[in-house]
Design a protein around this motif. Structure first.
Motif, short mmCIF file in Angstrom:
data_model
loop_
_atom_site.label_atom_id
_atom_site.label_comp_id
_atom_site.label_asym_id
_atom_site.label_seq_id
_atom_site.Cartn_x
_atom_site.Cartn_y
_atom_site.Cartn_z
N GLN A 99 35.70 49.01 34.15
CA GLN A 99 34.95 47.75 34.26
C GLN A 99 35.82 46.52 34.03
OE1 GLN A 99 31.86 47.33 31.34
NE2 GLN A 99 33.15 47.99 29.64
N ASP A 100 36.91 46.68 33.26
CA ASP A 100 37.79 45.54 32.98
C ASP A 100 38.91 45.41 34.01
OD1 ASP A 100 36.57 44.79 30.55
OD2 ASP A 100 37.53 46.52 29.58
N ASP A 101 38.97 46.32 34.95
CA ASP A 101 40.13 46.39 35.83
C ASP A 101 39.80 45.89 37.24
OD1 ASP A 101 42.56 46.89 36.93
OD2 ASP A 101 42.65 49.00 36.35
N GLU A 102 39.77 44.56 37.37
CA GLU A 102 39.42 43.98 38.66
C GLU A 102 40.48 44.30 39.72
OE1 GLU A 102 41.33 39.59 37.65
OE2 GLU A 102 39.29 40.08 37.07
N ASP A 103 41.74 44.47 39.30
CA ASP A 103 42.80 44.79 40.26
C ASP A 103 42.55 46.16 40.91
OD1 ASP A 103 44.21 42.42 39.85
OD2 ASP A 103 45.37 43.27 38.19
N MET A 104 42.04 47.11 40.10
CA MET A 104 41.77 48.45 40.66
C MET A 104 40.58 48.41 41.61
SD MET A 104 43.02 51.43 40.77
CE MET A 104 44.12 51.67 39.38
N LEU A 105 39.58 47.60 41.27
CA LEU A 105 38.44 47.43 42.18
C LEU A 105 38.92 46.83 43.50
CD1 LEU A 105 35.44 47.23 42.98
CD2 LEU A 105 35.34 45.06 41.74
N GLU A 106 39.77 45.81 43.39
CA GLU A 106 40.27 45.14 44.59
C GLU A 106 41.10 46.10 45.44
OE1 GLU A 106 42.11 40.76 45.68
OE2 GLU A 106 41.86 41.33 43.60
N ALA A 107 41.87 46.96 44.77
CA ALA A 107 42.68 47.94 45.50
C ALA A 107 41.77 48.88 46.30
CB ALA A 107 43.54 48.73 44.53
N GLY A 108 40.66 49.29 45.69
CA GLY A 108 39.70 50.15 46.39
C GLY A 108 39.11 49.43 47.59
N GLN A 109 38.81 48.15 47.40
CA GLN A 109 38.23 47.37 48.50
C GLN A 109 39.24 47.17 49.64
OE1 GLN A 109 37.07 44.06 46.06
NE2 GLN A 109 34.97 44.82 45.79
N ASP A 110 40.52 47.05 49.27
CA ASP A 110 41.57 46.98 50.30
C ASP A 110 41.53 48.24 51.18
OD1 ASP A 110 42.45 44.59 49.24
OD2 ASP A 110 44.26 45.41 48.31
N LEU B 150 57.03 43.02 45.54
CA LEU B 150 56.96 41.59 45.20
C LEU B 150 55.59 41.00 45.53
CD1 LEU B 150 60.32 39.84 46.19
CD2 LEU B 150 59.15 39.71 43.98
N ILE B 151 55.00 41.46 46.63
CA ILE B 151 53.68 40.95 47.01
C ILE B 151 52.65 41.36 45.95
CG2 ILE B 151 51.91 40.91 48.81
CD1 ILE B 151 54.07 41.87 50.76
N ASP B 152 52.76 42.59 45.50
CA ASP B 152 51.85 43.09 44.46
C ASP B 152 52.01 42.29 43.17
OD1 ASP B 152 49.90 45.19 43.78
OD2 ASP B 152 51.41 45.81 42.34
N ILE B 153 53.26 42.00 42.82
CA ILE B 153 53.53 41.21 41.61
C ILE B 153 52.91 39.82 41.76
CG2 ILE B 153 55.39 40.07 40.31
CD1 ILE B 153 57.13 42.60 41.03
N ALA B 154 53.09 39.22 42.94
CA ALA B 154 52.53 37.88 43.17
C ALA B 154 51.01 37.92 43.09
CB ALA B 154 52.99 37.35 44.53
N ARG B 155 50.41 38.96 43.66
CA ARG B 155 48.94 39.06 43.64
C ARG B 155 48.41 39.24 42.23
NH1 ARG B 155 46.22 43.44 47.57
NH2 ARG B 155 44.27 42.38 47.07
N LYS B 156 49.03 40.14 41.49
CA LYS B 156 48.48 40.49 40.17
C LYS B 156 48.76 39.42 39.12
CE LYS B 156 47.80 45.39 40.52
NZ LYS B 156 48.62 46.22 41.39
N SER B 157 49.86 38.67 39.30
CA SER B 157 50.22 37.71 38.24
C SER B 157 49.36 36.45 38.30
CB SER B 157 51.69 37.34 38.35
OG SER B 157 51.94 36.67 39.55
N ASN B 158 48.78 36.16 39.45
CA ASN B 158 47.97 34.94 39.61
C ASN B 158 48.78 33.67 39.30
OD1 ASN B 158 45.60 36.36 40.20
ND2 ASN B 158 45.17 36.65 38.03
N HIS B 159 50.06 33.70 39.57
CA HIS B 159 50.89 32.55 39.21
C HIS B 159 52.10 32.52 40.14
CE1 HIS B 159 52.98 29.70 36.56
NE2 HIS B 159 51.83 29.54 35.94
N HIS B 160 52.60 31.31 40.39
CA HIS B 160 53.81 31.22 41.22
C HIS B 160 54.98 31.92 40.55
CE1 HIS B 160 52.76 27.62 44.04
NE2 HIS B 160 51.93 28.63 44.12
#
Lengths: 126, 182
Positions: A99-110, B150-160
């Motif tokens: 529930q706290d892992d929005e990145d994993m949810l987004e990965a599934g949606q990808d 690098l794209i994954d890092i950029a996406r997950k970090s939410n920062h430049h």
């Protein structure tokens, strides 16, 4: 056809592919430096399973972490499942995320937007 | 006067570090660093979401070092080993700062700079589309790299992303990538 069972490690997931039950499961972590080597037997197994797939195949993906190298291999797994789904036996992919892992949810949606197989997003709480 | 790699490490570390490492990046070393950081992250009261982001981004950074760091300049190999990497993690009031560094041949400086500038120019939605496009159409390299790190890092970090290239000699520069994770 033999069940494919692989014990999980700190860098690779637990694998349970059971043709008799129509069950495909990946659980744990997938962060090996080179994922091709790990995923090849999984993709090969699915290729064989496609010839004798159960009317319904349930896929459970419950990953805590996966790296970008694995993300491509997971897509290869899903592409094999897409072929099975197209040929009529039904396939459902249950994508579990914390529930706290929005990145994993987004990965599934990808994946859901790339692969033509029904996905269910399964939130894990607590 | 050429770059002093030891001095650079000291200045990047500064004070109040959460985790630091410099040395050869091997598969075993990556395991040890990840295990160490996971335990440290679990010990602080940071939210789970942030712990996962930091761990995920660190995995990509370490594996980028493992796959893509160029060899160390000949005159430094004895001191630094062959596959030298630097990792400095700091806890901020909000989020974390992660700095990673490695040697690259000067021929790569332009390519890497342009790649990071491009990522910084994209919106979250555009980064997502780029990630999905490469995921779908680009094959894995024999080493297992997918061009997605690098794209994954950029996406997950939410920062430049910030980056620096410190010239070492005619062949090498030291590449430092600064990531703020929020």
């Amino acid at each position: 056809m033999d069940t494919l069972l692989i014990e999980g490690t700190p860098k690779t997931p637990t694998v349970r592919f059971d043709a008799s039950k129509g069950l495909v499961e990946l659980k744990g972590r997938s962060i090996p430096e080179n994922s091709i080597e790990f995923y090849k037997p999984l993709v090969d197994w699915l290729e064989s399973y496609a010839k004798e797939a159960k009317p319904q195949t349930q896929v459970n993906i419950q990953l805590e972490y996966f790296n970008t190298s694995s993300s491509k291999c997971i897509l290869d797994v899903f592409k094999k499942l897409e072929v099975i789904h197209k040929a009529n036996p039904s396939v459902t992919i249950n994508w579990y995320y914390d529930q706290d892992d929005e990145d994993m949810l987004e990965a599934g949606q990808d994946y859901e937007s790339i692969i033509r197989v029904p996905f269910k997003m399964m939130e894990v709480t607590g | 006067m050429s770059l002093d790699i030891n001095q650079l490490y000291v200045s990047v570390c500064g004070s109040d570090t959460f985790f630091t490492f410099r040395g050869e990046i091997t598969s075993e070393r990556i395991n040890a660093i990840l295990e160490d950081i996971e335990a440290k992250l679990a010990n602080i009261s940071s939210e789970v979401r942030m712990q996962k982001k930091v761990y995920n981004i660190l995995v990509e950074c370490l594996q980028n070092l493992y796959h893509h760091a160029d060899t160390v300049p000949v005159d430094l190999i004895e001191q630094l080993g062959n596959n030298y990497g630097m990792v400095v993690l700091k806890k901020l009031d909000k989020g974390f700062s992660l700095k990673v560094g490695n040697f690259v041949v000067n021929d790569k400086v332009k390519f890497l700079s342009e790649k990071i500038e491009k990522l910084n120019s994209l919106s979250a939605e555009a980064l997502k589309e780029m990630y999905k496009f490469i995921l779908t159409y680009q094959k894995l390299s024999p080493k297992g790299g997918g061009g997605l790190g690098l794209i994954d890092i950029a996406r997950k970090s939410n920062h430049h992303l910030k980056y620096y290239f410190y010239p070492y000699d005619d062949t090498y520069s030291f590449y430092e990538l600064d990531i703020i994770i929020v």
